[in-house]
Design an enzyme around this catalytic site. Structure first.
Site, PDB file in Angstrom:
ATOM      1  N   TYR A  18       2.968   9.908  -0.270  1.00 27.27           N
ATOM      2  CA  TYR A  18       3.944   9.347   0.692  1.00 27.27           C
ATOM      3  C   TYR A  18       5.384   9.493   0.199  1.00 27.27           C
ATOM      4  O   TYR A  18       6.316   9.377   0.982  1.00 27.27           O
ATOM      5  CB  TYR A  18       3.708   7.850   0.939  1.00 27.27           C
ATOM      6  CG  TYR A  18       2.373   7.452   1.525  1.00 27.27           C
ATOM      7  CD1 TYR A  18       1.535   8.386   2.117  1.00 27.27           C
ATOM      8  CD2 TYR A  18       1.962   6.122   1.489  1.00 27.27           C
ATOM      9  CE1 TYR A  18       0.315   8.014   2.634  1.00 27.27           C
ATOM     10  CE2 TYR A  18       0.735   5.733   2.013  1.00 27.27           C
ATOM     11  CZ  TYR A  18      -0.083   6.684   2.578  1.00 27.27           C
ATOM     12  OH  TYR A  18      -1.294   6.299   3.084  1.00 27.27           O
ATOM     13  N   HIS A  40      -7.673   9.494  -2.265  1.00 27.21           N
ATOM     14  CA  HIS A  40      -7.035   9.442  -0.949  1.00 27.21           C
ATOM     15  C   HIS A  40      -7.858  10.143   0.140  1.00 27.21           C
ATOM     16  O   HIS A  40      -8.047   9.616   1.221  1.00 27.21           O
ATOM     17  CB  HIS A  40      -5.638  10.065  -1.054  1.00 27.21           C
ATOM     18  CG  HIS A  40      -4.705   9.655   0.037  1.00 27.21           C
ATOM     19  ND1 HIS A  40      -3.352   9.706  -0.098  1.00 27.21           N
ATOM     20  CD2 HIS A  40      -4.917   9.199   1.296  1.00 27.21           C
ATOM     21  CE1 HIS A  40      -2.769   9.281   1.008  1.00 27.21           C
ATOM     22  NE2 HIS A  40      -3.707   8.979   1.880  1.00 27.21           N
ATOM     23  N   ASP A  52       0.844  -1.199   0.000  1.00 28.34           N
ATOM     24  CA  ASP A  52       0.000   0.000   0.000  1.00 28.34           C
ATOM     25  C   ASP A  52       0.878   1.247   0.000  1.00 28.34           C
ATOM     26  O   ASP A  52       1.692   1.453   0.896  1.00 28.34           O
ATOM     27  CB  ASP A  52      -0.878   0.003   1.260  1.00 28.34           C
ATOM     28  CG  ASP A  52      -1.794   1.207   1.303  1.00 28.34           C
ATOM     29  OD1 ASP A  52      -2.823   1.188   0.601  1.00 28.34           O
ATOM     30  OD2 ASP A  52      -1.469   2.193   1.999  1.00 28.34           O
ATOM     31  N   LYS A  94      -2.662   5.811  -4.274  1.00 29.34           N
ATOM     32  CA  LYS A  94      -3.771   6.742  -4.031  1.00 29.34           C
ATOM     33  C   LYS A  94      -3.544   8.062  -4.759  1.00 29.34           C
ATOM     34  O   LYS A  94      -2.401   8.530  -4.861  1.00 29.34           O
ATOM     35  CB  LYS A  94      -3.916   6.995  -2.523  1.00 29.34           C
ATOM     36  CG  LYS A  94      -3.945   5.700  -1.725  1.00 29.34           C
ATOM     37  CD  LYS A  94      -4.150   5.888  -0.240  1.00 29.34           C
ATOM     38  CE  LYS A  94      -3.833   4.600   0.486  1.00 29.34           C
ATOM     39  NZ  LYS A  94      -2.427   4.516   0.943  1.00 29.34           N
TER      40      LYS A  94
HETATM   41  N1  NAP Z   1      -5.585   6.078   3.446  1.00 29.33           N
HETATM   42  C1  NAP Z   1      -5.073   6.855   4.363  1.00 29.33           C
HETATM   43  O1  NAP Z   1      -5.451   8.022   4.523  1.00 29.33           O
HETATM   44  C2  NAP Z   1      -3.994   6.312   5.257  1.00 29.33           C
HETATM   45  C3  NAP Z   1      -3.646   7.008   6.440  1.00 29.33           C
HETATM   46  C4  NAP Z   1      -2.650   6.470   7.240  1.00 29.33           C
HETATM   47  C5  NAP Z   1      -2.030   5.282   6.886  1.00 29.33           C
HETATM   48  N2  NAP Z   1      -2.373   4.624   5.725  1.00 29.33           N
HETATM   49  C6  NAP Z   1      -1.724   3.344   5.324  1.00 29.33           C
HETATM   50  O2  NAP Z   1      -1.783   2.444   6.421  1.00 29.33           O
HETATM   51  C7  NAP Z   1      -0.460   2.058   6.788  1.00 29.33           C
HETATM   52  C8  NAP Z   1      -0.367   1.810   8.282  1.00 29.33           C
HETATM   53  O3  NAP Z   1      -0.660   2.971   9.011  1.00 29.33           O
HETATM   54  P1  NAP Z   1       0.461   3.723   9.848  1.00 29.33           P
HETATM   55  O4  NAP Z   1       1.789   3.508   9.226  1.00 29.33           O
HETATM   56  O5  NAP Z   1       0.006   5.112  10.027  1.00 29.33           O
HETATM   57  O6  NAP Z   1       0.386   3.088  11.298  1.00 29.33           O
HETATM   58  P2  NAP Z   1       0.366   1.631  11.958  1.00 29.33           P
HETATM   59  O7  NAP Z   1       0.638   0.558  10.990  1.00 29.33           O
HETATM   60  O8  NAP Z   1      -0.856   1.584  12.797  1.00 29.33           O
HETATM   61  O9  NAP Z   1       1.620   1.777  12.947  1.00 29.33           O
HETATM   62  C9  NAP Z   1       2.910   1.867  12.426  1.00 29.33           C
HETATM   63  C10 NAP Z   1       3.892   2.030  13.581  1.00 29.33           C
HETATM   64  O10 NAP Z   1       3.853   0.872  14.410  1.00 29.33           O
HETATM   65  C11 NAP Z   1       5.170   0.314  14.529  1.00 29.33           C
HETATM   66  N3  NAP Z   1       5.001  -1.138  14.548  1.00 29.33           N
HETATM   67  C12 NAP Z   1       4.644  -1.944  13.515  1.00 29.33           C
HETATM   68  N4  NAP Z   1       4.537  -3.224  13.940  1.00 29.33           N
HETATM   69  C13 NAP Z   1       4.823  -3.218  15.256  1.00 29.33           C
HETATM   70  C14 NAP Z   1       4.895  -4.223  16.244  1.00 29.33           C
HETATM   71  N5  NAP Z   1       4.634  -5.493  15.965  1.00 29.33           N
HETATM   72  N6  NAP Z   1       5.234  -3.856  17.519  1.00 29.33           N
HETATM   73  C15 NAP Z   1       5.518  -2.567  17.827  1.00 29.33           C
HETATM   74  N7  NAP Z   1       5.455  -1.561  16.923  1.00 29.33           N
HETATM   75  C16 NAP Z   1       5.123  -1.888  15.652  1.00 29.33           C
HETATM   76  C17 NAP Z   1       5.938   0.824  13.326  1.00 29.33           C
HETATM   77  O11 NAP Z   1       7.311   0.942  13.592  1.00 29.33           O
HETATM   78  P3  NAP Z   1       8.441   0.062  12.832  1.00 29.33           P
HETATM   79  O12 NAP Z   1       8.383   0.370  11.363  1.00 29.33           O
HETATM   80  O13 NAP Z   1       9.698   0.525  13.484  1.00 29.33           O
HETATM   81  O14 NAP Z   1       8.135  -1.389  13.141  1.00 29.33           O
HETATM   82  C18 NAP Z   1       5.317   2.199  13.109  1.00 29.33           C
HETATM   83  O15 NAP Z   1       5.913   3.156  13.955  1.00 29.33           O
HETATM   84  C19 NAP Z   1       0.412   3.222   6.284  1.00 29.33           C
HETATM   85  O16 NAP Z   1       1.782   2.891   6.220  1.00 29.33           O
HETATM   86  C20 NAP Z   1      -0.246   3.513   4.965  1.00 29.33           C
HETATM   87  O17 NAP Z   1       0.187   2.587   3.991  1.00 29.33           O
HETATM   88  C21 NAP Z   1      -3.350   5.124   4.932  1.00 29.33           C
END
Ligand code: NAP
Length: 317
Positions: A54, A114, A49, A83
């Site tokens: 990004y 998006h 994704d 997106k």
């Molecule tokens: N459509 C939208 O508007 C939108 C908005 C936000 C996000 N997204 C998508 O959704 C994805 C995920 O959301 P997000 O990146 O905001 O947040 P998330 O996946 O909820 O959290 C990511 C954070 O958690 C840490 N992490 C991951 N696995 C872990 C584990 N097992 N234990 C402890 N910490 C852990 C990561 O650090 P490390 O990398 O150091 O492990 C990172 O700091 C994004 O990357 C993006 O692709 C889409």
């Protein structure tokens, strides 16, 4: 609860893998992403994704292309989502062509609007200024996405951060219905109303920020540090992240955790061979609800289509 096949059927005919590899990361580091993609493919991730905003499309494209060339995986074995940036709404076909070039792909599996806002090209993100907003016409943007399908540039199209009302409005004129609505979802923002609606109209829900965006500037540690989830994880011999992600799968959605860490990528994938109990679900069902990614910066009293946070989310706040 058994999760069959690790995929979900989309109304476009494609199957979406239930765990995706998120790429919204700051600071960006191409080498970290590249290494993480190689690990992710080894672990079993088949869904990637990204988004033009990004800044990770090119690095992801390079890593995937390397994997295709060395025959680690074939193009049709991976599912790639990107997106449309709100500053490119005038011409989605050109924006997607640019994304495909960055990604080194001939076609996309899923292209999403998006955010339901319209900005001038090159506007500041994630906090647009008052003068950055343009009038929003989702119908014409959607026609652009439908063109992308007709031109063979993407196999599926969908939306992100759309409320029930915005999704319902879109369905009233869409020739091609959205296959996916990608929204914030985790035990502290369960999206019950939106999920019930999307199930009814056959739109798949993907959960972004499934760990509450732990440690990011726009997220919160509240989800990973929730005492109820911690207690379940401890009792079940799982990690907190595994409980959060497994909970998502058991709601019928796909989950998109981001990790570039080898150990955590593997940990986050170990969620297929065990289940939560009814008692776990009851406890999680009682958690206080709080949207984390509110995006207050998208409202203003003059130029935004949204005057209040309730307007932006149509009361789903
Ligand atoms: N459509 C939208 O508007 C939108 C908005 C936000 C996000 N997204 C998508 O959704 C994805 C995920 O959301 P997000 O990146 O905001 O947040 P998330 O996946 O909820 O959290 C990511 C954070 O958690 C840490 N992490 C991951 N696995 C872990 C584990 N097992 N234990 C402890 N910490 C852990 C990561 O650090 P490390 O990398 O150091 O492990 C990172 O700091 C994004 O990357 C993006 O692709 C889409």
């Amino acid at each position: 609860m058994e999760i069959l096949g690790g995929v979900s059927q989309l109304n476009s005919g494609l199957q979406i893998p239930l765990i995706g590899f998120g790429t919204a990361a700051l600071p960006q580091n191409k080498d970290d992403l590249s290494k993480a993609v190689a690990t992710a493919l080894k672990v079993g991730y088949r869904h990637f994704d990204t988004a033009s905003i990004y800044g990770t499309e090119a690095a992801l494209g390079e890593a995937l292309n390397g994997a295709f060339q060395s025959r680690v995986v074939k193009r049709d074995e991976v599912f790639v989502t990107t997106k449309l940036y709100a500053g490119d709404h005038e011409d989605p076909v050109s924006a997607l062509k640019t994304s495909l070039k960055e990604l080194q792909l001939e076609y996309l599996d899923l292209y999403l609007i998006h955010w339901p806002i319209n900005l001038k090209k090159g506007s500041s993100h994630p906090m647009p200024r008052e003068e950055d907003f343009l009038p929003l016409d989702i119908k014409s943007i959607w026609r652009g996405l439908e063109n992308c399908v007709e031109l063979g540039l993407t196999k599926s199209i969908g939306v992100s951060n759309f409320s029930c009302k915005k999704t319902e409005d879109l369905l009233s004129y869409a020739n091609i219905p959205p296959a996916v609505n990608q929204v914030e979802m985790h035990p502290m923002w369960q999206q019950k109303k939106l999920r019930d609606y999307c199930t009814k109209v056959n739109i798949h829900v993907s959960a972004h920020c499934p760990l509450g965006s732990f440690g990011t500037y726009y997220g919160s540690n509240a989800v990973m540090e929730n005492t109820v989830i911690k207690e379940i994880a401890q009792r079940r011999g799982k990690t907190v992240a595994q409980v959060l992600l497994r909970w998502g799968l058991e709601q019928g959605v796909s989950v998109l955790p981001k990790s570039y860490n080898e150990g955590r990528l593997a940990e986050n994938y170990q969620i297929f061979d065990w289940s939560l109990t009814r008692d776990d679900h009851e406890k999680i069902g009682k958690l206080e609800q709080k949207r984390i990614v509110r995006r207050d910066g998208l409202i203003n009293p003059t130029t935004s289509p949204y005057r209040t946070i309730e307007d932006l989310w149509d009361g789903e706040i």
